[in-house]
Design an enzyme around this catalytic site. Sequence first.
Site, PDB file in Angstrom:
ATOM      1  N   CYS A  37       0.930  -1.184   0.001  1.00  0.00           N
ATOM      2  CA  CYS A  37      -0.071  -0.030  -0.078  1.00  0.00           C
ATOM      3  C   CYS A  37       0.834   1.241   0.131  1.00  0.00           C
ATOM      4  CB  CYS A  37      -0.976  -0.023   1.269  1.00  0.00           C
ATOM      5  SG  CYS A  37      -1.936  -1.520   1.663  1.00  0.00           S
ATOM      6  N   ARG A  85      -4.866   7.018   0.971  1.00  0.00           N
ATOM      7  CA  ARG A  85      -3.986   5.965   0.685  1.00  0.00           C
ATOM      8  C   ARG A  85      -4.546   4.903  -0.420  1.00  0.00           C
ATOM      9  NH1 ARG A  85      -5.108   1.995   4.553  1.00  0.00           N
ATOM     10  NH2 ARG A  85      -3.361   0.743   3.596  1.00  0.00           N
TER      11      ARG A  85
END
Length: 331
Positions: A2, A16
């Site tokens: 991520c 994100r």
Amino acid sequence: MCTAAAFRSKDFYFGRTLDYEFSYGDQVVILPRSYPLHYLEQETQTRHYAMIGMACVMEDTPLFYDAVNEKGLAIAGLNFVGNACYHPHAPGKENIAQFELIPWLLSQCASVAEARKRLECMNILDTPFRPGLPAAQLHWLIADREGSLTVESVAEGLMIYENPVGVLTNNPPFPMQMQNLANYRHLSPDPVEATFGPGLSLPQYSRGMGALGLPGDLSSQSRFVRVAFTKLNSRCGESEEESVSQFFHILGSVDQQRGCCHLGEGKYEITLYTSCCNTDRGIYYYTTYDNHRIIGVDMHREDLEGGSLIRYAPVTKERIPIQNAPKGDGV
């Protein structure tokens, strides 16, 4: 795998990507001020700050991947496999389970400065949420409009780092990520002078050659460099539309496409969702792998004094309007 980032224009934005091979049933969750928060070793909170974020809800407990509270403090948890280490109960510490960290801090901290004070007396427990569901190996990016922290629970204890770039990916540990940035200190968004050798004329045959050497692979270390360069050199207008659009472009620089990261047995890592929250206004925007249209959920349009979770299933189907379709059916 991520990537998370914090970004300021007129307002402050935080978001994100969540890159994985499948979803746990993620939902946009608003946790109002009177929803009871239960902890393994701390007293239940019946009044606290409201928050919004993406979470998997199990047994009426939102397990947040990322969230922002009504005061503008934001946190995202990212995979930190092989380096994350949680610990048993520590006397004299605030003992918080890994899955409790985001609500524990967002429920009572209005700023990074307040969060840091709580972290300095915290021990992250190795207790799983339930049997058969081990504690995810994570580290965290914590940010507000004044600054960012990276928090890593490792074998040596809880490490708290100032994060001057406001970016986080996965391994290696944060100090190594920052040290690696020095290898790219020559990168520039501007044209650069030829310094290969005296008397040698080397033409600049393309725009963007100041960024030659910017890594383009999908590894977490390369994504850290790429999104940090993109974010730190990003320029946009101050309107909400321009800022949100630019934030999605920043994280789009590390988007993962199905087929490029093979995990075996026909499984591929993809960017399941990308989020962008205007922390000043409490609006949580997102896109999903099969829906590139930006969708927003405004926490302040809900009853934040309530005692029940408010959930929205993400829009996952693409809608592609035809610009020259019959009136009423087009863009």
